[in-house]
Motif scaffolding. Structure first.
Motif, PDB file in Angstrom:
ATOM      1  N   ASP A   3       0.808  -1.218   0.000  1.00 35.41           N
ATOM      2  CA  ASP A   3       0.000   0.000   0.000  1.00 35.41           C
ATOM      3  C   ASP A   3       0.846   1.275   0.000  1.00 35.41           C
ATOM      4  O   ASP A   3       0.446   2.290  -0.583  1.00 35.41           O
ATOM      5  CB  ASP A   3      -0.944   0.009   1.205  1.00 35.41           C
ATOM      6  N   GLU A   4       2.012   1.228   0.631  1.00 36.77           N
ATOM      7  CA  GLU A   4       2.859   2.425   0.676  1.00 36.77           C
ATOM      8  C   GLU A   4       3.486   2.753  -0.687  1.00 36.77           C
ATOM      9  O   GLU A   4       4.114   3.814  -0.854  1.00 36.77           O
ATOM     10  CB  GLU A   4       3.955   2.283   1.726  1.00 36.77           C
ATOM     11  N   ASP A   5       3.334   1.864  -1.671  1.00 38.19           N
ATOM     12  CA  ASP A   5       3.853   2.111  -3.027  1.00 38.19           C
ATOM     13  C   ASP A   5       2.892   2.931  -3.878  1.00 38.19           C
ATOM     14  O   ASP A   5       3.237   3.294  -5.007  1.00 38.19           O
ATOM     15  CB  ASP A   5       4.111   0.783  -3.749  1.00 38.19           C
ATOM     16  N   ALA A   6       1.706   3.231  -3.362  1.00 36.95           N
ATOM     17  CA  ALA A   6       0.620   3.778  -4.181  1.00 36.95           C
ATOM     18  C   ALA A   6       1.020   5.035  -4.950  1.00 36.95           C
ATOM     19  O   ALA A   6       0.828   5.118  -6.170  1.00 36.95           O
ATOM     20  CB  ALA A   6      -0.603   4.059  -3.303  1.00 36.95           C
ATOM     21  N   GLU A   7       1.587   6.023  -4.262  1.00 32.82           N
ATOM     22  CA  GLU A   7       1.900   7.284  -4.933  1.00 32.82           C
ATOM     23  C   GLU A   7       2.998   7.112  -5.974  1.00 32.82           C
ATOM     24  O   GLU A   7       2.951   7.727  -7.050  1.00 32.82           O
ATOM     25  CB  GLU A   7       2.292   8.340  -3.898  1.00 32.82           C
ATOM     26  N   SER A   8       3.990   6.289  -5.669  1.00 34.10           N
ATOM     27  CA  SER A   8       5.069   6.042  -6.629  1.00 34.10           C
ATOM     28  C   SER A   8       4.541   5.367  -7.881  1.00 34.10           C
ATOM     29  O   SER A   8       4.935   5.710  -9.011  1.00 34.10           O
ATOM     30  CB  SER A   8       6.159   5.186  -5.989  1.00 34.10           C
ATOM     31  N   VAL A   9       3.643   4.409  -7.703  1.00 37.83           N
ATOM     32  CA  VAL A   9       3.069   3.693  -8.840  1.00 37.83           C
ATOM     33  C   VAL A   9       2.298   4.654  -9.734  1.00 37.83           C
ATOM     34  O   VAL A   9       2.443   4.647 -10.978  1.00 37.83           O
ATOM     35  CB  VAL A   9       2.152   2.550  -8.361  1.00 37.83           C
ATOM     36  N   LYS A  10       1.479   5.504  -9.138  1.00 39.32           N
ATOM     37  CA  LYS A  10       0.688   6.455  -9.927  1.00 39.32           C
ATOM     38  C   LYS A  10       1.580   7.473 -10.629  1.00 39.32           C
ATOM     39  O   LYS A  10       1.299   7.874 -11.768  1.00 39.32           O
ATOM     40  CB  LYS A  10      -0.343   7.140  -9.023  1.00 39.32           C
ATOM     41  N   GLU A  11       2.659   7.866  -9.976  1.00 43.05           N
ATOM     42  CA  GLU A  11       3.594   8.801 -10.589  1.00 43.05           C
ATOM     43  C   GLU A  11       4.276   8.172 -11.804  1.00 43.05           C
ATOM     44  O   GLU A  11       4.377   8.797 -12.872  1.00 43.05           O
ATOM     45  CB  GLU A  11       4.654   9.239  -9.583  1.00 43.05           C
ATOM     46  N   ILE A  12       4.739   6.941 -11.658  1.00 40.11           N
ATOM     47  CA  ILE A  12       5.407   6.251 -12.767  1.00 40.11           C
ATOM     48  C   ILE A  12       4.455   6.088 -13.946  1.00 40.11           C
ATOM     49  O   ILE A  12       4.822   6.320 -15.104  1.00 40.11           O
ATOM     50  CB  ILE A  12       5.947   4.879 -12.297  1.00 40.11           C
ATOM     51  N   PHE A  13       3.230   5.695 -13.664  1.00 34.04           N
ATOM     52  CA  PHE A  13       2.242   5.507 -14.735  1.00 34.04           C
ATOM     53  C   PHE A  13       1.949   6.827 -15.440  1.00 34.04           C
ATOM     54  O   PHE A  13       1.954   6.906 -16.677  1.00 34.04           O
ATOM     55  CB  PHE A  13       0.952   4.927 -14.155  1.00 34.04           C
ATOM     56  N   THR A  14       1.710   7.883 -14.668  1.00 31.36           N
ATOM     57  CA  THR A  14       1.362   9.178 -15.246  1.00 31.36           C
ATOM     58  C   THR A  14       2.496   9.725 -16.107  1.00 31.36           C
ATOM     59  O   THR A  14       2.278  10.194 -17.237  1.00 31.36           O
ATOM     60  CB  THR A  14       1.013  10.180 -14.135  1.00 31.36           C
ATOM     61  N   LEU A  15       3.728   9.665 -15.591  1.00 28.98           N
ATOM     62  CA  LEU A  15       4.877  10.155 -16.360  1.00 28.98           C
ATOM     63  C   LEU A  15       5.092   9.314 -17.622  1.00 28.98           C
ATOM     64  O   LEU A  15       5.392   9.847 -18.695  1.00 28.98           O
ATOM     65  CB  LEU A  15       6.134  10.139 -15.493  1.00 28.98           C
TER      66      LEU A  15
END
Length: 221
Positions: free
Chosen positions: A11-23
């Motif tokens: 769960d703590e990976d959530a923001e990193s995952v969304k950032e990688i996808f968006t970029l």
């Protein structure tokens, strides 16, 4: 792949995952704009506008300004398309990864971690249209960590998971502008089996094509 670890999503990976996808998705805006400019319909519209204004106004400046305005509008249209897709993807599954992937049968989401930082993602789940296959989704690697074999390792993780679950193949979908991804999948043994235009009106007008790839696992050793 020194210092690279592939592990299940937390769960703590959530923001990193969304950032990688968006970029990662935003990187395709320039190539998608070029794709749009190559379409006969786009070229015909630009040429007709230029010639019509050139003939009616007897001025060179007005048609140039008009074409420039149309090009700027076309680029904003491409930006809008990608923003809409990103927002839809976040709402559909990336805002609820644990619920969508981790807690579901024959589904999973992995991240690639380097020195404590999430640098890549991939997921899979059962394909609704082809019951004997799992679908590879959300493959993305930070630009700073490409060329290190991370994407290949993430692909292999999905293939191994799919084989362990007893499925016959992995399928995935990628777009006409994602040429690097196409090359990677083909090197990994995927075969392109179908291509189709996205059903939305704008995608039809711009001939934005998707490719379906399939990896037959029984052929893998």
């Amino acid at each position: 792949m020194a210092n690279i670890q592939i592990r299940k999503y937390q769960d703590e990976d959530a923001e990193s995952v969304k950032e990688i996808f968006t970029l990662g998705m935003s990187e395709h805006v320039p190539s998608s704009f070029v794709h749009l400019l190559k379409q006969p319909l786009t070229q015909m519209v630009l040429m007709c506008v230029f010639c019509a204004l050139m003939t009616s106004s007897k001025s060179f400046l007005l048609p140039v300004l008009a074409v420039t305005f149309l090009l700027a509008g076309a680029r904003q249209l491409v930006v809008h398309m990608f923003k809409k897709y990103i927002e839809t993807s976040l709402r559909k599954d990336l805002d609820k990864i644990t619920e969508t992937y981790i807690q579901q049968k024959d589904s999973c989401f992995w991240v690639a971690e380097s020195d404590g930082r999430v640098v890549g993602t991939v997921a899979c789940l059962p394909n609704q249209d082809v019951p004997e296959c799992l679908e590879l989704k959300r493959m993305s690697v930070r630009h700073s960590h490409r060329g290190m074999g991370i994407a290949k390792a993430l692909c292999q993780t999905v293939a191994d998971f799919t084989r362990e679950r007893g499925y016959a193949a992995v399928v995935l979908y990628t777009s006409v502008v994602q040429t690097d991804a196409q090359k990677l999948y083909e090197r990994m043994g995927y075969q392109r089996i179908r291509e189709f235009v996205v059903p939305e009106l704008v995608a039809k007008l711009t001939n934005f094509t998707l490719y379906e790839y399939r990896l037959e696992l029984q052929q893998q050793k």
